[in-house]
Each structure stands twice: as C-alpha cells, then as structure tokens.
Scaffold this active site. Structure first.
Site, PDB file in Angstrom:
ATOM      1  N   GLU A   1      24.163  -0.145  -2.061  1.00 45.82           N
ATOM      2  CA  GLU A   1      23.579   0.804  -1.117  1.00 45.82           C
ATOM      3  C   GLU A   1      22.603   0.117  -0.173  1.00 45.82           C
ATOM      4  O   GLU A   1      22.609   0.362   1.043  1.00 45.82           O
ATOM      5  CB  GLU A   1      22.892   1.930  -1.901  1.00 45.82           C
TER       6      GLU A   1
ATOM      7  N   ALA B   1      20.169   9.448 -13.692  1.00 46.24           N
ATOM      8  CA  ALA B   1      19.294  10.621 -13.710  1.00 46.24           C
ATOM      9  C   ALA B   1      19.865  11.740 -14.588  1.00 46.24           C
ATOM     10  O   ALA B   1      19.120  12.436 -15.286  1.00 46.24           O
ATOM     11  CB  ALA B   1      19.076  11.128 -12.282  1.00 46.24           C
TER      12      ALA B   1
END
Length: 419
Positions: free
Chosen positions: A150, A300
């Site tokens: 990313e 997460a």
C-alpha cells in the site's frame, strides 16, 4: 449489567490502523482515521477511560501499573484483565534502524512518514541535479506485506499524479520507489494469484520490486541489501526508508507473559487456552494479534471478534454459565494498491482491479468509528478520485526542544522495555 470497565490507552484515542498509510501519504487527516475514546464512549456511564501506557503487572494483587506522559505512574486494580496491547514494529534485533526507517503503527508514525515523504520532494527541489538530489528522490520500502504494498503504490501515485506539476526544478514522476522483501512473492497472506496481480500493478506504476533479499543495514544515506541466496551485497542511496518488514509484542505484553508464566513465541505472541485466557489465569484474556494460537491473523477483525468473545465470557461468568471456546470467523482481507486497483479476498471470493477497489472501500468505511468520519472519508476519497489531490499534506518539522530535531529527520530512540 453490574460491570465497571476501565479502558487504559497510551493515547486515549481509537486509531483505525488499516488506513494509517492514507494519513501518512496525505489523503486522509488524523481526525478521519481516529476518534477520542471519551467521545466514542461518552454514553456508556460504566466505562472509565484513562490515559496511560501499561508497563507492569502484579498478577497476585491483580493490579496494572501505568505510566503517564510525564513519566509518573499510577495503578489500576482489576477483577478481569483483557490484554489488547497489540504489536509494534520489529527490526529483528537492530533497533538502531528505527531512527532512519520508521514503521507505521501509530498516528505519530504516520505523521513522521508524511513529513519525510513530502519533505523529501521539497529538499530535492533545492538541490542541483546529481547524486544528492537522486538520493532524496529515492524511496525504499522494506517489507512486501499489505502495508508495504500500500505504501509503495501510494508513493508512486503521489509522485506521478498529485505532485507531478507542482515543482520547477525536479520531475516528481521520476522518483524511484524500491520495495525489498525476503519472500518469493508479495502479500503472502493473500492467494498466490492475487499476489501476482499486485506485483503487476505495482510494476506498471513504476515500483521496482526486489524479492528474495533482506535489508541488512539502514543508515542516514541509504540501505544495504543482501540476497538470501548468497552473493554480493548491494548499496542503495536513499534518504527515505520506510520499514514494514515485521512486528513484535509491545514491552508490556512480554512483561505480562513473564509475570503470568505464559509461553510466548519469538515475536512475543502469548499461548492461550481455547477461550483466549492465559493458562492458569482464567481472569486474564489476551486478544488481537498478541494471541499465539491457531495461527490467528494479526488483523483488526481478529481483535474485534476477540473483544466480543471476552465480553461474552464475562457475561456468562456473571450468569453462572460456562464459557465457550473462541471461534474466529475469517471475513476476508483487503489491500489497496492504487486508484482503481485493490485486492479483496473473502473465502473463495477473490476480487482485484476496480471491483476489488470498490469492495475495499466498502469494507473500510464500514469499520471506521463514527458516522461523521465515514461521510468525511467518503467525501475525501471522491475528491481525490476526481482531482488527484491530497488535501492533508501539512506536516510538522519538530522543534529544537523536542527529541526529534527539525530538518535532521533523526527520531528519538525507542522506549526501553521495562524490566
């Protein structure tokens, strides 16, 4: 329910880590990916939020010692402890790399990276053509996992779109982005075909991929690269190095494992029972990427499901019901590469390109805290798509009274672990 909850956090805010890189590269603001815990939990009158960094544990007294930002300490007593302290960047025994190669785990990290990225172009603008300018326009990313992919994609997109027409002496689109990884393919947590597509998109963007190598030295002027298969080391001049190559448990997690007599692996992940409690300590839960069981992923969703599970166990205890074992439900993984390109994997579903990008956006908006943050982030993304701009490019240089001096790009040493 007659339960009092104390939430201890070193920053007293919730940070959505999957979008830290967008904050670092100027697309999103700090406020769009974070929210004050007091604001988030103000309606829950049985929840007390405290600012502090957990540094020690007394298992017999059931007491946690925390350190305030001014270095003074205080204690918090508990009946049940949920350890969700997370991981920090690992430099594999070379913590001295940190001052030249920041990781990306906190808002501070994101803002430091933002300063380095945009500052590098500004400094290059003031230099004559030559090796020194080229070093400032060379960006190294160590690690080819989702975060590294990313970051590398965003830097190239920033250079070729956002900054392309804003400078006079330099051509930002000529900036080099070098990604180094020790594996044979990118994003190994994804299916091999998705990793291959990520590599093709990055190469089309202009990212230079170097697989099967390790970064064996990081210094002010650049890095040293060593091939895993042997052969001569290579030197690369680069004034901006970003580290995403590994993680390890934070000092408190290692201290807690020691005090509790728990087994932990080389990264500090703690071995737990089926209900996520430490063996011999049913009052201590471990959740998130600190869990050393069943190869649970450090994402997460794992932490969120672990939190819900711990709460369910506590409710069952109060109701006199037995606890149930933790069952992780893999809802998939997503990684952004560039505008119109993302990876999305959920069970047998594998999406790339524009469809994957839309799916990535939906997933991340759904998990952001606060309706205001969701609408604000959507509006910012639409603006970035339409105009190629990045609205949050402001960065701070530091001050002469802080551990990080302006212009030197040298950060203070990492906090020492508490004995």
């Amino acid at each position: 329910m007659d339960v009092d909850v104390t939430l201890l956090d070193r920053a007293a805010c919730h940070v959505f880590q999957p979008l830290l890189y967008q904050c670092a590269t100027g697309t999103l603001s700090v406020g769009q990916i974070s929210r004050s815990l007091r604001e988030e939990l103000e309606r829950h009158r049985n929840v007390t939020t405290l600012l502090g960094d957990a540094i020690d544990l007394d298992a017999e007294a059931r007491r946690v010692t925390a350190r305030r930002p001014d270095a003074t300490t205080f204690t918090v007593d508990y009946d049940v402890l949920v350890v969700a302290a997370g991981m920090q960047q690992s430099y594999f025994g070379h913590d001295e790399y940190a001052q030249w190669a920041p990781g990306m785990k906190t808002l501070d990290d994101a803002m430091a990276i933002r300063r380095r990225l945009f500052g590098a172009f500004e400094i290059a603008e003031t230099l004559p053509a030559g090796p020194e300018r080229e070093a400032w326009l060379t960006f190294v990313v160590a690690g080819g996992g989702p975060t590294g992919v990313e970051l590398a994609g965003q830097i190239r997109e920033m250079a070729t779109r956002t900054l392309a027409k804003e400078f006079h002496s330099i051509a930002p689109e000529e900036a080099r982005v070098l990604l180094f990884d020790g594996g044979d393919r990118l994003v190994k947590s994804f299916a091999p075909d998705l990793g291959g597509k990520a590599a093709k998109v990055l190469e089309k963007l202009g990212v230079e991929l170097h697989m099967g190598v390790h970064v064996t030295d990081v210094r002010r002027e650049g890095v040293t690269i060593s091939p895993k298969s042997g052969g001569a080391d290579e030197e690369y001049a680069a004034r901006t190095v970003l580290w995403t190559a590994g993680v390890e448990a934070v000092p408190f997690a290692r201290r807690a494992a020691e005090v509790l007599g728990a087994t932990s692996d080389h990264s500090g992940r703690i071995a737990v029972e089926a209900d996520l409690t430490v063996p011999g300590h049913p009052e201590v839960f471990v959740i998130g990427d600190l869990v050393g069981r069943d190869d649970l992923p450090g994402v997460a969703e794992n932490a969120m499901q672990g939190g819900l599970h711990a709460a369910s166990c506590i409710r069952n205890d109060l109701a006199g019901k037995p606890r149930k074992p933790f069952r992780y439900r893999d809802l998939g993984s997503a990684a952004y590469i560039s505008r119109g390109h993302a990876l999305l994997q959920a069970g047998p579903i594998r999406l790339t390109g524009f469809i994957g990008w839309l799916g990535w956006g939906f997933v991340h908006i759904a998990f952001l805290t606060g309706v205001r943050n969701r609408f604000s982030t959507l509006a910012t993304w639409f603006s970035a798509i339409a105009r190629s701009n990045r609205t949050d490019r402001t960065y701070l240089l530091g001050s002469t009274t802080s551990a990080e001096q302006p212009y030197t790009w040298a950060s203070c040493d990492r906090p020492a672990a508490t004995d």
